[in-house]
Design an enzyme around this catalytic site. Sequence first.
Site, PDB file in Angstrom:
ATOM      1  N   GLU A  90       0.230 -47.943  91.341  1.00  0.00           N
ATOM      2  CA  GLU A  90      -1.239 -48.139  91.159  1.00  0.00           C
ATOM      3  C   GLU A  90      -1.628 -47.855  89.564  1.00  0.00           C
ATOM      4  O   GLU A  90      -1.073 -47.266  88.968  1.00  0.00           O
ATOM      5  CB  GLU A  90      -1.972 -47.141  91.876  1.00  0.00           C
ATOM      6  CG  GLU A  90      -1.557 -47.052  93.362  1.00  0.00           C
ATOM      7  CD  GLU A  90      -2.398 -46.084  94.097  1.00  0.00           C
ATOM      8  OE1 GLU A  90      -2.170 -45.867  95.546  1.00  0.00           O
ATOM      9  OE2 GLU A  90      -2.924 -45.063  93.602  1.00  0.00           O
ATOM     10  N   CYS A 335      -5.249 -40.999  92.498  1.00  0.00           N
ATOM     11  CA  CYS A 335      -3.909 -41.140  92.412  1.00  0.00           C
ATOM     12  C   CYS A 335      -3.262 -41.337  93.760  1.00  0.00           C
ATOM     13  O   CYS A 335      -3.041 -40.329  94.464  1.00  0.00           O
ATOM     14  CB  CYS A 335      -3.366 -40.271  91.360  1.00  0.00           C
ATOM     15  SG  CYS A 335      -1.642 -40.324  91.126  1.00  0.00           S
TER      16      CYS A 335
END
Length: 351
Positions: A90, A335
């Site tokens: 990501e 995250c």
Amino acid sequence: MTNLIDLTFHELESLIVSLGEPPYRARQVWQWLWQKRCREIAGMTDVSKALRARLEEVAEIRWPVVEMVRESRDGTVKFLLALDDGERVECVLIPEKDHYTACLSTQVGCAMGCGFCATGMLGFRRNMTPGEMLGQVLVGRQYLTDKGVELGLRNLVFMGMGEPLLNYENLLKTLEALHHPQGLDFSGRRITVSTAGVARHLLDLGRTGLCSLAISLHAPTQAQRERIMPGAARLELDKLMDLLAQYPLKPRERLTFEYLLLAGVNDADADARELVRLLSRVKAKVNLIVFNATPGLPYSPPDEARVLAFQDILKSKGLTATLRKSKGSDIAAACGQLRAECDGEGEGEGK
């Protein structure tokens, strides 16, 4: 086949020379890769056809593949990126007043096992290559260009998936490429690397002068830190602070300490006072982050009064303490959340 964006400038120069071309040709190719964001060697129109043909025999340009994009109401943009081997990472674009900041990943998964982080739930898969890390910057800039966004991508924070200092050699190559004046041309003031504290390369990173440092601290005592960050327990807090006291800083520079507030875990007045005591040994500022309540994780955020009381104690003792507003909560921007959601492995909070 070699991915050109995996190469440092000197490695690219060596490749060009090995193909029988003068070294200065590397500057042309480098500019096509980073300034013009060229994705096909054939598109490098001011590079000779002969060199392009030889390059295509041994190399190619492979960006991470954008598998998913989520846009938040507050302007935050999260990307789920597929890598060559099918792994996914990501990166996040965070809007600021007059620019964007990109939050970048350095590893697929993470070995630190932080209890508040979805990436830790994935476990460690592998290190990312320089091209995979740099590819996040290319993807972010291309997205802003395609959207016609006037604000530029100005700051980079290595605070995404993974522990940067456990991928130090590739991180260093990435930082060098980011700094190259004929490429992306980021200054060290615009780049921050966040670490939970890895002794082996901590001071090495400081000596490079290529970035600022942030410490993912999240607890004022060793016992508390071991409970919520088991991987970080390998380096005791006292030893970490001893190392940080030696970290090379510019005259007005301070170390940033990230502190995620968890209700009933690390948010008491006594925790704030202990944090002041701990950080008195270094030039420090604190970035307070309020945990986003997440199903499947045994933590909750403190209420606003508790957060402000904690901050007030730090400030009353002369410690700079800012409160970071969470962004992108409606798109799983912390995250590891988006990958975990797509993998069906749950969600969590970032560092």
